[in-house]
Write an enzyme that holds these catalytic residues in place. Structure first.
Site, short mmCIF file in Angstrom:
data_model
loop_
_atom_site.label_atom_id
_atom_site.label_comp_id
_atom_site.label_asym_id
_atom_site.label_seq_id
_atom_site.Cartn_x
_atom_site.Cartn_y
_atom_site.Cartn_z
N ARG A 123 0.69 -1.08 0.01
CA ARG A 123 0.03 -0.13 0.17
C ARG A 123 0.76 1.24 -0.09
O ARG A 123 0.63 2.43 0.48
CB ARG A 123 -1.15 0.04 1.14
CG ARG A 123 -1.97 -1.23 1.19
CD ARG A 123 -3.34 -0.80 2.06
NE ARG A 123 -4.06 -2.00 1.85
CZ ARG A 123 -4.30 -2.88 2.95
NH1 ARG A 123 -3.23 -2.64 3.95
NH2 ARG A 123 -5.00 -3.85 2.89
N LYS A 145 3.78 11.80 -10.99
CA LYS A 145 2.89 10.76 -11.93
C LYS A 145 3.91 9.51 -12.32
O LYS A 145 5.05 9.40 -12.77
CB LYS A 145 2.82 11.30 -13.41
CG LYS A 145 1.90 12.61 -13.03
CD LYS A 145 1.60 13.08 -14.76
CE LYS A 145 0.49 14.36 -14.52
NZ LYS A 145 0.32 15.17 -15.63
N GLU A 187 11.60 18.23 -24.04
CA GLU A 187 10.96 18.79 -22.87
C GLU A 187 11.69 19.74 -22.19
O GLU A 187 10.93 20.62 -21.58
CB GLU A 187 10.83 17.53 -21.92
CG GLU A 187 10.36 16.20 -22.35
CD GLU A 187 8.70 16.28 -21.89
OE1 GLU A 187 8.20 17.12 -21.59
OE2 GLU A 187 8.47 15.15 -22.34
N LYS A 229 8.97 23.30 -13.14
CA LYS A 229 8.27 22.19 -12.73
C LYS A 229 7.58 22.21 -11.55
O LYS A 229 6.34 22.00 -10.98
CB LYS A 229 8.70 20.91 -13.04
CG LYS A 229 7.59 19.65 -13.06
CD LYS A 229 7.61 18.46 -14.04
CE LYS A 229 6.72 17.43 -13.73
NZ LYS A 229 6.65 16.33 -14.45
N GLU A 239 -3.44 18.35 -11.11
CA GLU A 239 -3.82 18.83 -12.18
C GLU A 239 -4.92 19.24 -12.37
O GLU A 239 -6.03 18.75 -13.26
CB GLU A 239 -3.48 17.73 -13.09
CG GLU A 239 -3.28 18.19 -14.75
CD GLU A 239 -2.52 17.19 -15.92
OE1 GLU A 239 -1.58 16.87 -15.56
OE2 GLU A 239 -3.23 17.05 -16.90
N ARG A 243 -1.11 22.68 -13.96
CA ARG A 243 -0.29 21.43 -14.41
C ARG A 243 -0.39 20.99 -15.73
O ARG A 243 0.39 20.42 -16.34
CB ARG A 243 -0.40 20.33 -13.38
CG ARG A 243 0.49 19.27 -13.45
CD ARG A 243 0.76 18.22 -12.34
NE ARG A 243 1.78 17.43 -12.69
CZ ARG A 243 2.18 16.70 -11.86
NH1 ARG A 243 2.00 16.57 -10.53
NH2 ARG A 243 3.22 15.64 -12.22
N ASN A 247 1.64 19.57 -20.38
CA ASN A 247 1.24 18.80 -21.45
C ASN A 247 1.11 19.48 -22.60
O ASN A 247 0.75 19.06 -23.91
CB ASN A 247 -0.15 18.08 -21.13
CG ASN A 247 -0.05 17.32 -20.04
OD1 ASN A 247 0.83 16.75 -19.72
ND2 ASN A 247 -1.41 17.44 -19.33
N HIS A 250 1.59 17.54 -25.90
CA HIS A 250 1.56 16.12 -25.79
C HIS A 250 0.15 15.61 -26.42
O HIS A 250 0.05 14.34 -26.49
CB HIS A 250 1.48 15.93 -24.13
CG HIS A 250 2.81 15.92 -23.39
ND1 HIS A 250 3.51 17.01 -23.58
CD2 HIS A 250 3.61 14.83 -23.01
CE1 HIS A 250 4.72 16.60 -22.99
NE2 HIS A 250 4.73 15.61 -22.53
N HIS A 254 1.09 12.21 -28.36
CA HIS A 254 0.64 10.96 -27.94
C HIS A 254 -0.02 10.24 -29.31
O HIS A 254 -0.17 9.22 -29.47
CB HIS A 254 -0.64 11.25 -26.80
CG HIS A 254 0.14 11.12 -25.49
ND1 HIS A 254 -0.44 11.27 -24.49
CD2 HIS A 254 1.40 11.13 -25.15
CE1 HIS A 254 0.47 11.73 -23.28
NE2 HIS A 254 1.55 11.36 -23.93
N HIS A 268 9.37 9.64 -27.47
CA HIS A 268 8.50 10.62 -26.59
C HIS A 268 8.85 11.96 -26.79
O HIS A 268 7.96 12.70 -27.13
CB HIS A 268 8.34 10.10 -25.31
CG HIS A 268 7.41 11.08 -24.48
ND1 HIS A 268 6.02 11.02 -24.85
CD2 HIS A 268 7.70 11.92 -23.71
CE1 HIS A 268 5.61 12.11 -23.93
NE2 HIS A 268 6.42 12.43 -23.22
#
Ligand code: GLY
Length: 371
Positions: A123, A145, A187, A229, A239, A243, A247, A250, A254, A268
């Site tokens: 957990r 993330k 990035e 960041k 987000e 935030r 992206n 992105h 994607h 990427h």
């Protein structure tokens, strides 16, 4: 080599942590990690590229902290259920306890997968990110993330689980292939484009020397990106708003990654760079920014020797309609509607819902026609 070490604190209350940035951090990993440990042992998960290059150095750097290690296959295909399950079962077989620390030692794939494994193991156990690619140092290792890919799309299974420490050793970037360095640079450029025009100016002037190996330029680029960041994540960890600016590029990226099968036809970070160029093109088409902005974005990417057009992606691409359908699998879909990050100029990005899809289609059709 050991030089200046920068510290960027990510102020998230009980989940606060430091990102340490500098050359030689792996050599002093023991000193850096020891304050987190209840007992002198760590479980390290790396990949089969990073392991042979840097695992001995990490073992030496950990000093009297015992280390067990697992190397997963390198590459995006690792970021799925089979290797994730292997990682979790391995951590349990190594008797990693609730108060122990797991180390993610690699690029974005390892950081995301190991972070997610740490989030669910017993957990939740603490983990340290030691990112070894530029992409992971400036983006994926910071902000919590974590996750793996699904057959339905990238990063669709995961958890928000902040690391307890990030050690970004600038020196390891020296073993990256130029293509991987430049993909990570996609990035870095993103930060200038989304919120800091002065940083974009700096990148235009110093990006080439950073690419050629100038450690001071690399350190500045990483520290500045991580600072940007960190401030955004502090204000909007989950987000709800700001935030999403991270992206930028992105949504296009994607779709292009899906269209190229997540293969090495398009890395990427390369997709992010092309996606940023398309996002600026779209912004210009929508009358939000002048033509100068997308031209400047593309000029810098070209000057860096980076991919910036759809024509730079080898092989066939599907048509605009299919690319738009692939965008629909993105996590940024809200109420079935696509969300774009657009810009009023360099350094002035914002979140846009309800973008006219006819204009998106035109931008894609023209970009495809340019191939
Ligand atoms: N890579 C985007 C984010 O961390 O929010």
């Amino acid at each position: 080599m050991s030089g200046r070490i920068d510290t960027v604190h990510v102020a998230l209350g009980a989940r606060a942590y430091d990102v340490r940035i500098g050359a030689g951090l792996i050599q002093r990993a023991g000193e850096e990690i020891r304050p987190l440990l209840r007992r002198p042992r760590v479980a390290v998960i790396t990949d089969e590229t990073v392991g042979p290059l840097h695992l001995d150095a990490l073992r030496a750097g950990l000093g009297d902290i015992a280390m067990t290690a697992l190397a997963l296959p390198a590459g995006e295909a690792t970021k799925g259920w089979p290797e994730f399950s292997r990682a979790v079962e391995w951590l349990l077989s190594e008797k990693v306890e609730r108060k122990d620390v797991v180390v993610a030692f690699g690029g974005g794939v390892i950081g995301d997968l190991v972070g997610f494994a740490s989030a669910v193991l017993r957990r939740g156990v603490r983990f340290v990110q030691i990112p070894t690619t530029l992409l992971a140092q400036v983006d994926s290792s910071v902000g919590g993330k974590t996750g793996i890919n699904s057959a339905h799309g990238k990063n669709l299974i995961g958890a928000l689980h902040q690391p307890a420490l990030v050690l970004a050793d600038i020196e390891v970037l020296g073993t990256l292939a130029p293509r991987d360095f430049l993909a990570g640079y996609g990035e870095v450029v993103k930060y200038g484009l989304l919120g800091d025009a002065a940083f974009f100016d700096w990148l235009e002037a110093h990006g080439p020397s950073a690419a050629q190996g100038d450690l001071a330029a690399r350190q500045h680029a990483v520290t500045h990106s991580v600072t940007m960041k960190a401030r955004i994540v502090e204000r909007d960890e989950t987000e709800e708003g700001e935030r999403a600016l991270l992206n930028l590029g992105h949504t296009f990226c994607h779709a292009l990654e899906a269209a190229t099968g997540y293969s090495d036809r398009l890395l990427h970070g390369e997709g992010v760079a092309i996606g940023c160029a398309l996002a600026f093109e779209l912004s210009q088409r929508l009358g939000l920014c002048s033509q100068e902005a997308p031209s400047r974005v593309r000029a810098h990417l070209k000057a860096m020797g980076m991919k910036c057009d759809l024509a730079d992606i080898p092989g066939e691409l599907p048509g605009a309609e299919r690319l738009i359908a692939l965008m629909g699998q993105d996590k940024k879909v809200v109420d079935g509607r696509l969300r774009f990050i657009l810009a009023r100029g360099i350094g002035e990005a914002f979140v846009a819902d309800g973008v006219d899809m006819a204009v998106v289609r035109t931008v894609l059709e023209e970009a495809l026609a340019g191939r």
